[in-house]
Design a protein around this motif. Structure first.
Motif, PDB file in Angstrom:
ATOM      1  N   ASP A  87       0.832  -1.212   0.000  1.00  0.00           N
ATOM      2  CA  ASP A  87       0.000   0.000   0.000  1.00  0.00           C
ATOM      3  C   ASP A  87       0.863   1.256   0.000  1.00  0.00           C
ATOM      4  OD1 ASP A  87      -2.709  -0.342  -0.299  1.00  0.00           O
ATOM      5  OD2 ASP A  87      -3.062  -0.814   1.811  1.00  0.00           O
ATOM      6  N   ARG A  88       1.859   1.279   0.861  1.00  0.00           N
ATOM      7  CA  ARG A  88       2.716   2.471   0.959  1.00  0.00           C
ATOM      8  C   ARG A  88       3.581   2.642  -0.293  1.00  0.00           C
ATOM      9  NH1 ARG A  88       2.451   0.703   6.390  1.00  0.00           N
ATOM     10  NH2 ARG A  88       4.240  -0.701   6.144  1.00  0.00           N
ATOM     11  N   ASP A 139       1.423   4.253  -2.894  1.00  0.00           N
ATOM     12  CA  ASP A 139       1.167   5.652  -2.535  1.00  0.00           C
ATOM     13  C   ASP A 139       2.429   6.512  -2.550  1.00  0.00           C
ATOM     14  OD1 ASP A 139      -1.504   5.081  -2.204  1.00  0.00           O
ATOM     15  OD2 ASP A 139      -1.368   4.799  -0.037  1.00  0.00           O
TER      16      ASP A 139
END
Length: 324
Positions: free
Chosen positions: A224-225, A228
């Motif tokens: 996820d990071r 992003d």
């Protein structure tokens, strides 16, 4: 014409360019052809739909490091200079689900590259009068547009082999994409000694350039990071430790090298100028500060970054590329 002829058999005019060391796609709206159409020539094969496993990051010029190079960066206290690349799986059978993404895997182990990060820097490539905030290689001097580690042991083999590797794979080089978008002569010779067999492709890359994480659950949150653009030091440390502990040609992981890599990756960042400089670049970019490349370069030099030689000391090299 001053040329940085650094790519083995290749002759390349690098002065004022750095197209392979930064993401110049944000400039595309200003780089139009004679008919007024926006050029899309900077998009490499991984970002133009030619690859069935799209990367989960958005770096168009990712430089993949070998295992021993990862260890060298860790030994130098430069974990902050490194970043990760994971891919989306081609189908459900080859993927592992992490954070809602089907991540490409080998034998159930998510695979990844380790490369050089690109913090925002104020740069003026292609003889532009004004600088722009663009993602640029951590080692690119924003003033001279030269590599700070070019003459050092840390200079990646993948960088030294470019653009020969692209030509061997019959991919368009960044030199040619720059020529198509802004004109000029960048790739000065088309001869290439490298063959696809010389590259680490397929199964021979495993453990040497393509690393396999043995514990997918440890990557929860990391994917996820990554998507992003917010990888943490802990995210990097986990994967860098796996890369440093990998064994070429196998899925084996050395426990002792893993522990060493983890310790080095989370160690004191004051060993190097890289981490503090990256954090300042990011803070300045968020503040929309207006900086010239000259002032920007001081951020790195003030923290101990090595100087770059400039272009006046380099010899002139004639363009011998065959023209039609």
């Amino acid at each position: 014409m001053r040329v940085e002829s650094v790519f083995g058999c290749m002759k390349v005019n690098c002065e004022g360019c750095a197209g392979c060391c930064l993401d110049w796609q944000p400039l595309l709206a200003e780089l139009t052809d004679e008919d007024g159409d926006v050029s899309d020539s900077s998009r490499g094969p991984l970002h133009s739909g030619e690859n069935s496993r799209p990367p989960l990051d958005d770096d168009p010029n990712f430089v993949a490091l070998a295992r021993d190079e990862v260890r060298d960066f860790l030994e130098a206290g430069m974990a902050a200079a490194l970043t990760l690349r994971f891919w989306g799986a081609r189908d459900d059978e080859e993927g592992v689900t992490i954070d809602g993404y089907e991540v490409a895997a080998v034998a159930g182990r998510p695979v990844f590259f380790v490369g050089l990060c690109k913090p925002p820097k104020p740069v003026a490539p292609f003889d532009r009068a004004e600088s722009s905030w663009l993602p640029a290689c951590v080692f690119l001097d924003p003033e001279t547009l030269q590599c700070r580690v070019h003459d050092e042991d840390l200079f990646p083999a993948e960088c030294s082999a470019y653009p020969a590797h692209n030509l061997a794979l019959e991919y368009e080089t960044e030199c040619e994409r720059v020529e198509a978008a802004v004109g000029g002569n960048r790739l000065l010779a088309e001869s290439v000694e490298t063959t696809p067999e010389d590259l680490l492709l397929g199964s021979q890359a495993i453990g040497e350039k393509l690393f396999c994480h043995p514990r997918p659950r440890d990557l929860e949150g990391t994917i996820d990071r990554l998507v992003d653009g917010n990888l943490t030091a802990a995210d990097r440390a986990e994967c860098l430790a796996v890369a440093a502990a990998s064994s070429p040609g196998t899925l084996a992981i050395s426990d002792s090298h893993y522990e060493w890599g983890k310790e080095r990756a989370v160690g004191d960042e004051t060993e190097s100028w890289v981490g503090p400089a990256i954090r300042e670049w990011q803070a300045l970019a968020r503040s929309t500060a207006e900086l010239t490349p000259e002032l920007g370069g001081q951020i790195e030099r003030a923290r101990g970054a090595s100087e770059t030689p400039g272009w006046d000391t380099l010899p002139a090299v004639e363009d011998d590329r065959r023209t039609e």
